[in-house]
Design a protein around this motif. Sequence first.
Motif, mmCIF file in Angstrom:
data_model
loop_
_atom_site.group_PDB
_atom_site.id
_atom_site.type_symbol
_atom_site.label_atom_id
_atom_site.label_comp_id
_atom_site.label_asym_id
_atom_site.label_seq_id
_atom_site.Cartn_x
_atom_site.Cartn_y
_atom_site.Cartn_z
ATOM 1 N N UNK A 1 0.854 -1.192 0.000
ATOM 2 C CA UNK A 1 0.000 0.000 0.000
ATOM 3 C C UNK A 1 0.886 1.236 0.000
ATOM 4 N N UNK A 2 0.604 2.153 -0.912
ATOM 5 C CA UNK A 2 1.370 3.381 -1.024
ATOM 6 C C UNK A 2 0.568 4.563 -0.470
ATOM 7 N N UNK A 3 1.260 5.395 0.311
ATOM 8 C CA UNK A 3 0.682 6.639 0.820
ATOM 9 C C UNK A 3 1.563 7.785 0.352
ATOM 10 N N UNK A 4 0.959 8.770 -0.269
ATOM 11 C CA UNK A 4 1.704 9.947 -0.717
ATOM 12 C C UNK A 4 1.731 10.987 0.391
ATOM 13 N N UNK A 5 2.917 11.516 0.671
ATOM 14 C CA UNK A 5 3.081 12.635 1.600
ATOM 15 C C UNK A 5 3.763 13.764 0.847
ATOM 16 N N UNK A 6 3.016 14.803 0.536
ATOM 17 C CA UNK A 6 3.544 15.925 -0.241
ATOM 18 C C UNK A 6 3.570 17.184 0.615
ATOM 19 N N UNK A 7 4.762 17.634 0.941
ATOM 20 C CA UNK A 7 4.966 18.846 1.744
ATOM 21 C C UNK A 7 6.323 19.404 1.393
ATOM 22 N N UNK A 8 6.419 20.724 1.243
ATOM 23 C CA UNK A 8 7.678 21.304 0.806
ATOM 24 C C UNK A 8 8.709 21.435 1.925
ATOM 25 N N UNK A 9 8.369 21.063 3.151
ATOM 26 C CA UNK A 9 9.323 21.114 4.264
ATOM 27 C C UNK A 9 9.798 19.695 4.589
ATOM 28 N N UNK A 10 11.083 19.438 4.362
ATOM 29 C CA UNK A 10 11.639 18.108 4.615
ATOM 30 C C UNK A 10 11.495 17.713 6.081
ATOM 31 N N UNK A 11 11.575 18.685 6.975
ATOM 32 C CA UNK A 11 11.463 18.386 8.397
ATOM 33 C C UNK A 11 10.077 17.828 8.736
ATOM 34 N N UNK A 12 9.053 18.381 8.085
ATOM 35 C CA UNK A 12 7.692 17.884 8.305
ATOM 36 C C UNK A 12 7.577 16.453 7.798
ATOM 37 N N UNK A 13 8.102 16.193 6.618
ATOM 38 C CA UNK A 13 8.037 14.842 6.053
ATOM 39 C C UNK A 13 8.795 13.852 6.931
ATOM 40 N N UNK A 14 9.987 14.253 7.372
ATOM 41 C CA UNK A 14 10.787 13.365 8.210
ATOM 42 C C UNK A 14 10.053 13.021 9.516
ATOM 43 N N UNK A 15 9.314 13.985 10.031
ATOM 44 C CA UNK A 15 8.599 13.746 11.276
ATOM 45 C C UNK A 15 7.376 12.864 11.107
ATOM 46 N N UNK A 16 6.741 12.922 9.922
ATOM 47 C CA UNK A 16 5.497 12.183 9.704
ATOM 48 C C UNK A 16 5.701 10.769 9.158
ATOM 49 N N UNK A 17 6.749 10.559 8.385
ATOM 50 C CA UNK A 17 6.939 9.262 7.726
ATOM 51 C C UNK A 17 6.902 8.083 8.708
ATOM 52 N N UNK A 18 7.576 8.142 9.857
ATOM 53 C CA UNK A 18 7.523 6.985 10.774
ATOM 54 C C UNK A 18 6.107 6.653 11.235
ATOM 55 N N UNK A 19 5.259 7.660 11.375
ATOM 56 C CA UNK A 19 3.877 7.409 11.786
ATOM 57 C C UNK A 19 3.064 6.826 10.626
ATOM 58 N N UNK A 20 3.296 7.329 9.422
ATOM 59 C CA UNK A 20 2.569 6.806 8.270
ATOM 60 C C UNK A 20 2.899 5.333 8.046
ATOM 61 N N UNK A 21 4.132 4.951 8.295
ATOM 62 C CA UNK A 21 4.539 3.562 8.091
ATOM 63 C C UNK A 21 3.891 2.612 9.088
ATOM 64 N N UNK A 22 3.305 3.166 10.154
ATOM 65 C CA UNK A 22 2.639 2.337 11.158
ATOM 66 C C UNK A 22 1.142 2.187 10.899
ATOM 67 N N UNK A 23 0.653 2.804 9.826
ATOM 68 C CA UNK A 23 -0.783 2.735 9.528
ATOM 69 C C UNK A 23 -1.212 1.314 9.193
ATOM 70 N N UNK A 24 -0.345 0.562 8.541
ATOM 71 C CA UNK A 24 -0.687 -0.801 8.167
ATOM 72 C C UNK A 24 0.552 -1.542 7.719
#
Length: 226
Positions: A1-24
Motif C-alpha cells: 500500500x502506497x501513501x503519498x506525503x507531499x509537503x515542501x518542508x523536509x522536516x515535516x516529512x521526516x517527522x510524519x513518515x515513521x507514523x505513516x509507516x505504522x498505519x498498516x
Amino acid sequence: MHILLADDHAMVRDGLVPFLERVGPDVTVIEAASLEEALTRCAGGSDLALAILDLYMPGMDRLAGLDRFKAAFPSVPVLILSGSTKPDDAFAAIEAGAAGYIPKTMRGETIIGVLRLVLSGEKYVPPFLFEHRDMVRSSAEQAEPTLPPGSPIALLTPRERDILNQIVDGAPNKVIARALDLQEVTVKAHLRNMFRKLGVANRTEAARIALMAGISGNKASSGRPV
C-alpha cells in the motif's frame, strides 16, 4: 500500500513518515515537495491508497491543487495538511472534496488513527471545527437571532430542521435515524430534499449554512411528524 506525503518542508516529512509507516503492514511512503512532483511520482500508480497534500506547498494554489490531484486520481482519498487552524480553511477543504483536514499541530499517534479512519471510507473533521460551532452556538443563543427574510432554511419542514440540527452536531445517518425514530432510508430522502432547498451538494455545506444562520444543533425532537 502506497501513501503519498507531499509537503515542501523536509522536516515535516521526516517527522510524519515513521507514523505513516505504522498505519498498516507493507506501507510505502511516497514523498514529494510540490504538487507537480507528487503528480509525477504517483503517475501510473494503481496501488496509491491515500494522499496527504500540504495546503500551501508549491503548485497547490490553495484548493486548485486539490482539484488537479483529484482529477488525476479520482478514487484516491485526499487529506489536506496545513499549519492553519482557521475554520474557513478546513470548511473549504472538506467542501472541495478532501477526505479530511489535518492541522500540523496534531500528535503523530492521532494522525495514525485519522489515516485509518479515512482508509476505511470515512471523512475526518478536525475538533476545532466543532469548537467553532460551539462558539457560534453560544453567540447565537445570546443574540437569539431570527432567520432573515428569504433564508433557504425557512423553506425546510420541521423534520428537515430536526435533521439539520443533527448534522450540525456531526451525526451520521444511522445516529440521526435512531435519534428521530426514523428509517435510515427516510433520513436519506429528507437529506436530498434539504440539500435541494438549501442549494448545497453535501452535509458539510448544509452545516456551514446552518452555523452561519445561528442554528446550534442539539434541538431535535422525535415528536415531530415525518
